[in-house]
Design a protein around this motif. Structure first.
Motif, PDB file in Angstrom:
ATOM      1  N   PHE A  20       0.829  -1.200   0.000  1.00  0.00           N
ATOM      2  CA  PHE A  20       0.000   0.000   0.000  1.00  0.00           C
ATOM      3  C   PHE A  20       0.870   1.259   0.000  1.00  0.00           C
ATOM      4  O   PHE A  20       0.502   2.274  -0.601  1.00  0.00           O
ATOM      5  CB  PHE A  20      -0.933  -0.001   1.207  1.00  0.00           C
ATOM      6  CG  PHE A  20      -2.065  -0.987   1.085  1.00  0.00           C
ATOM      7  CD1 PHE A  20      -3.240  -0.632   0.435  1.00  0.00           C
ATOM      8  CD2 PHE A  20      -1.946  -2.267   1.585  1.00  0.00           C
ATOM      9  CE1 PHE A  20      -4.285  -1.538   0.307  1.00  0.00           C
ATOM     10  CE2 PHE A  20      -2.978  -3.174   1.466  1.00  0.00           C
ATOM     11  CZ  PHE A  20      -4.156  -2.821   0.822  1.00  0.00           C
ATOM     12  N   ASP A  65      -5.672   5.569  -4.572  1.00  0.00           N
ATOM     13  CA  ASP A  65      -7.111   5.863  -4.612  1.00  0.00           C
ATOM     14  C   ASP A  65      -7.747   5.285  -5.865  1.00  0.00           C
ATOM     15  O   ASP A  65      -8.865   4.741  -5.811  1.00  0.00           O
ATOM     16  CB  ASP A  65      -7.338   7.374  -4.543  1.00  0.00           C
ATOM     17  CG  ASP A  65      -7.026   7.951  -3.168  1.00  0.00           C
ATOM     18  OD1 ASP A  65      -6.951   7.164  -2.209  1.00  0.00           O
ATOM     19  OD2 ASP A  65      -6.845   9.185  -3.078  1.00  0.00           O
ATOM     20  N   ARG A  93      -8.117   1.563  -5.486  1.00  0.00           N
ATOM     21  CA  ARG A  93      -9.216   1.236  -4.575  1.00  0.00           C
ATOM     22  C   ARG A  93     -10.576   1.308  -5.262  1.00  0.00           C
ATOM     23  O   ARG A  93     -11.517   0.618  -4.863  1.00  0.00           O
ATOM     24  CB  ARG A  93      -9.192   2.190  -3.372  1.00  0.00           C
ATOM     25  CG  ARG A  93      -8.084   1.911  -2.360  1.00  0.00           C
ATOM     26  CD  ARG A  93      -8.318   2.691  -1.099  1.00  0.00           C
ATOM     27  NE  ARG A  93      -7.262   2.534  -0.119  1.00  0.00           N
ATOM     28  CZ  ARG A  93      -7.140   1.502   0.701  1.00  0.00           C
ATOM     29  NH1 ARG A  93      -8.029   0.508   0.656  1.00  0.00           N
ATOM     30  NH2 ARG A  93      -6.153   1.440   1.568  1.00  0.00           N
ATOM     31  N   GLU A  94     -10.699   2.128  -6.285  1.00  0.00           N
ATOM     32  CA  GLU A  94     -11.978   2.243  -6.991  1.00  0.00           C
ATOM     33  C   GLU A  94     -12.379   0.927  -7.657  1.00  0.00           C
ATOM     34  O   GLU A  94     -13.553   0.725  -7.976  1.00  0.00           O
ATOM     35  CB  GLU A  94     -11.888   3.347  -8.047  1.00  0.00           C
ATOM     36  CG  GLU A  94     -11.779   4.751  -7.466  1.00  0.00           C
ATOM     37  CD  GLU A  94     -11.590   5.793  -8.553  1.00  0.00           C
ATOM     38  OE1 GLU A  94     -11.579   5.409  -9.753  1.00  0.00           O
ATOM     39  OE2 GLU A  94     -11.443   6.983  -8.205  1.00  0.00           O
ATOM     40  N   ASP A 135     -11.865  -2.100  -6.281  1.00  0.00           N
ATOM     41  CA  ASP A 135     -11.934  -3.150  -5.253  1.00  0.00           C
ATOM     42  C   ASP A 135     -13.076  -4.124  -5.567  1.00  0.00           C
ATOM     43  O   ASP A 135     -14.218  -3.714  -5.794  1.00  0.00           O
ATOM     44  CB  ASP A 135     -12.166  -2.485  -3.891  1.00  0.00           C
ATOM     45  CG  ASP A 135     -12.119  -3.461  -2.733  1.00  0.00           C
ATOM     46  OD1 ASP A 135     -11.906  -4.673  -2.961  1.00  0.00           O
ATOM     47  OD2 ASP A 135     -12.281  -3.001  -1.584  1.00  0.00           O
ATOM     48  N   ARG A 154     -14.288  -6.134  -3.493  1.00  0.00           N
ATOM     49  CA  ARG A 154     -15.077  -6.243  -2.254  1.00  0.00           C
ATOM     50  C   ARG A 154     -15.487  -7.692  -1.990  1.00  0.00           C
ATOM     51  O   ARG A 154     -16.621  -7.984  -1.620  1.00  0.00           O
ATOM     52  CB  ARG A 154     -16.303  -5.327  -2.295  1.00  0.00           C
ATOM     53  CG  ARG A 154     -15.964  -3.869  -2.526  1.00  0.00           C
ATOM     54  CD  ARG A 154     -17.139  -2.944  -2.258  1.00  0.00           C
ATOM     55  NE  ARG A 154     -18.303  -3.285  -3.075  1.00  0.00           N
ATOM     56  CZ  ARG A 154     -18.467  -2.911  -4.332  1.00  0.00           C
ATOM     57  NH1 ARG A 154     -17.536  -2.194  -4.941  1.00  0.00           N
ATOM     58  NH2 ARG A 154     -19.564  -3.250  -4.993  1.00  0.00           N
ATOM     59  N   LEU A 173      -6.864  -5.831  -0.026  1.00  0.00           N
ATOM     60  CA  LEU A 173      -7.521  -5.178  -1.155  1.00  0.00           C
ATOM     61  C   LEU A 173      -7.313  -6.053  -2.375  1.00  0.00           C
ATOM     62  O   LEU A 173      -6.200  -6.528  -2.618  1.00  0.00           O
ATOM     63  CB  LEU A 173      -6.927  -3.783  -1.397  1.00  0.00           C
ATOM     64  CG  LEU A 173      -7.340  -3.068  -2.692  1.00  0.00           C
ATOM     65  CD1 LEU A 173      -8.829  -2.707  -2.661  1.00  0.00           C
ATOM     66  CD2 LEU A 173      -6.498  -1.812  -2.890  1.00  0.00           C
TER      67      LEU A 173
END
Length: 363
Positions: A55, A65, A68-69, A71, A73, A99
């Motif tokens: 990270f 960032d 992360r968009e 991800d 999940r 992640l």
């Protein structure tokens, strides 16, 4: 290296380690060229995950960032028995790390980060390397020969740079006793950002769905004596999978039938790379090319990013002197790699691997 701003570096491989390293080196004043065998950005690979210090690297690269968009999940993984009954649960971090994102998205992000000031040469590969006191003469399969001050192999477990420049021993590539097929199919199991895993002695059936609710990704892994199947055709590989899973219940018969119809079938064996050194003169290796920990470690992408950062940092600290930077890079990263390779061996054992085997001829 008298003038760092004029130093030219060739990186082989445009997946993760290569573009990350290219960004760092270009920032430090190098002229960077990346050569990639594929005709364009690779769209293969289902997902990659990040853990720990990776990270920090993503943040330094300025893409955390954005990454992360994407991800996935992902949630946990349900363990089932022969009949499909639930018998346990694995947490999300087991497979998705802290992640997880589709690999194609990470590759595209890193390419966009570097495309403006890094030269990318697709649909080509290094065919010969000749080092002298002044640099490295590089012969390509397609392009005209060129000279570079440094050459870095970031070209994966089957690295051409390693083959050409390193007198790797027979046990450099170590098979972890596991091979398998991967493909996608209709999400008949109704998985919603979750996985399901069925383990038997010598086999593992894993399916998960992330992002696209209509599709699931399937992995059929089995114990194998070598990575020889990696070099065989799809017909032979499919036959080996069917033989390994013959007589199995639950969803396996249907998955075997869907495997034959899949247009994204892929086959690979879990291998690690073990070398006494990651550099030879002006040529060095980073990521899987030098120290693959196997996909079962869950650390391949993180290791690639951290290795790229370390190599760039050491070159900067040594004012571009590879004779100082390369050994310092190795000393910094090797303990981390050893830890990850231990995780890779443990993971292969959990998925039905038959243990570490050396010298299967894949180097």
């Amino acid at each position: 290296m008298p003038s760092m701003t004029k130093s030219k570096v060739l990186i082989s491989g445009a997946s993760v380690a290569g573009p990350a390293l290219a960004h760092y080196l270009r920032r430090d004043g190098y002229e960077v060229t990346v050569v990639e065998r594929a005709p364009g950005l690779r769209d293969s690979g289902y997902a990659v995950d990040f853990r720990g210090a990776a990270f920090e690297v993503l943040a330094e690269l300025g893409v955390l960032d954005e990454v992360r968009e994407h991800d996935t999940r992902m949630g946990g993984t349900t363990l089932v028995d022969e009949a499909g009954a639930e018998v346990g649960e694995l947490p999300a971090a087991t497979f998705a790390g802290e992640l997880e994102v589709p690999k194609r998205e990470l590759t595209r992000i890193l390419h966009r980060l570097t495309a403006a000031d890094v030269e990318y040469v697709f649909d080509d590969s290094i065919s010969a390397l000749g080092e002298d006191d002044a640099g490295v003469a590089v012969t390509f399969e397609r392009a005209a020969p060129r000279r570079f001050d440094l050459v870095i192999g970031a070209d994966g477990v089957h690295s051409m740079v390693r083959r050409l420049a390193f007198d790797a021993p027979a046990d450099a590539v170590r098979h972890l006793g596991m091979s398998g097929a991967g493909f996608s199919t209709a999400n008949r199991l109704g998985l919603d950002r979750r996985g399901v895993l069925r383990l038997t002695e010598g086999t593992a059936t894993y399916a998960f769905s992330a992002g696209d609710p209509d599709r699931m990704v399937v992995s059929l892994s089995f114990a194998s004596a070598s990575a020889e199947l990696d070099r065989r055709g799809r017909d032979v590989q499919e036959r080996a999978v069917r033989e390994a899973f013959a007589g199995h219940g639950w969803e396996v018969p249907r998955l075997l039938a869907e495997m034959a119809a899949a247009d994204d079938f892929a086959f690979s064996s879990a291998c690690q790379i073990h070398l006494d050194g990651w550099s030879r003169g002006r040529i060095a290796l980073v990521g899987d090319a030098g120290y693959c920990a196997a996909p079962t470690s869950g650390m391949g992408t993180s290791q690639a990013l951290i290795g790229a950062r370390s190599l760039a940092r050491q070159l900067a600290a040594a004012a571009g002197d590879h004779r100082t930077a390369f050994p310092a890079y190795e000393a910094e990263v090797r303990p981390y790699v050893a830890e990850n390779q231990a995780k890779g061996r443990d993971g292969a054992a959990m998925f039905g691997g038959g243990g570490e085997r050396a010298g299967d001829g894949t180097a």
